[in-house]
Design an enzyme around this catalytic site. Structure first.
Site, mmCIF file in Angstrom:
data_model
loop_
_atom_site.group_PDB
_atom_site.id
_atom_site.type_symbol
_atom_site.label_atom_id
_atom_site.label_comp_id
_atom_site.label_asym_id
_atom_site.label_seq_id
_atom_site.Cartn_x
_atom_site.Cartn_y
_atom_site.Cartn_z
ATOM 1 N N CYS A 2 29.766 42.670 44.564
ATOM 2 C CA CYS A 2 30.492 41.868 45.535
ATOM 3 C C CYS A 2 29.379 41.346 46.727
ATOM 4 C CB CYS A 2 31.245 43.145 46.343
ATOM 5 S SG CYS A 2 32.065 42.523 47.842
ATOM 6 N N GLU A 106 34.241 35.865 44.176
ATOM 7 C CA GLU A 106 33.793 36.119 43.112
ATOM 8 C C GLU A 106 33.587 34.852 42.476
ATOM 9 O OE1 GLU A 106 30.891 37.399 41.292
ATOM 10 O OE2 GLU A 106 31.731 39.230 42.291
#
Length: 236
Positions: A2, A106
């Protein structure tokens, strides 16, 4: 991993969501659309009597580190190996925090290019990523508080996009994550508590999440505007 996320809500929404007394802290949050490593980010801890909100630098620097260079390499901590890594073991036992977000980014490989997605709850509500924090003291005596975001294996939504995702806690589990216990007082109870914590480190239900393709303007950390979260599949 992340490596970017968003927190686009107002200060008032944050205070209400995490049951913070608005008189206990001066406002510091503004909507953020492209939060990146090494920046100061909002975090929630429990001081033993109430939740407290403040800012931590994203990228954990262990208290025993010789310098702060490790921070940029420890923006994430793998849930499966928290107790195996010296940098994460003690924070996992004693210094856990919530990192509020309403989306994370992402990138999905697409041939020679990568398509960014903003992933969050279908409801659009704030959620809490499980985090760890620590305090490092510089040679000059300055205290720097830093944090990392814990990751886990992907759920069915995330798997086609990336092989990791942040640990997202259910609101009902946030108090447990923040709860402070000392192993010295009751080792058996502490062991049970630790197992309960480990049980939280799992993928969030995919059916409650959505992934929206967004513009590549988010690729640059210099961009932190509403344009970063604009869906490329709609005109909104």
């Amino acid at each position: 991993m992340c490596g970017r996320f968003t927190l686009t809500v107002t200060w008032e929404e944050l205070m209400t969501r995490f049951l913070i007394d608005p008189e206990s802290v001066s406002p510091f949050h503004i909507p953020r659309y492209n939060i990146a490593p090494t920046q100061m980010i909002t975090a929630v801890i429990h001081d033993g009597s109430a939740n407290r909100i403040g800012q931590l630098q994203w990228g954990l620097v262990p208290s025993w580190a010789k310098d702060s260079s490790a921070g940029s390499k420890m923006i994430n901590a793998r849930s499966e190996t928290l107790e195996d890594k010296p940098a994460f073991r003690i924070p996992f036992y004693r210094k856990r925090c919530l990192i509020p977000a309403d989306g994370f980014y992402e990138w999905q490989k697409n041939g020679t290019s990568k398509q960014p997605f903003r992933i969050g709850l279908i409801s659009g509500e704030i959620f809490s990523m499980a985090g760890l924090y620590d305090t490092w003291i510089t040679p000059s005596g300055e205290k720097i508080s830093t944090c990392t975001i814990i990751t886990t294996e992907p759920n069915a939504l995330m798997a086609p996009i990336h092989n990791r995702m942040p640990v997202i806690l259910r609101p009902a589990d946030e108090a447990l994550w923040l709860e402070r216990q000392t192993s010295a007082s009751n080792p058996q109870s502490s062991s049970s508590h630790l197992q309960s914590l480990k049980g939280l480190l799992k993928p969030y239900p995919a059916e409650n999440m959505q992934a929206v393709p967004v513009t590549t303007i988010v690729n640059s950390v210099k961009n932190d505007t509403e344009e970063c979260i604009r869906s490329i599949t709609s005109n909104n």
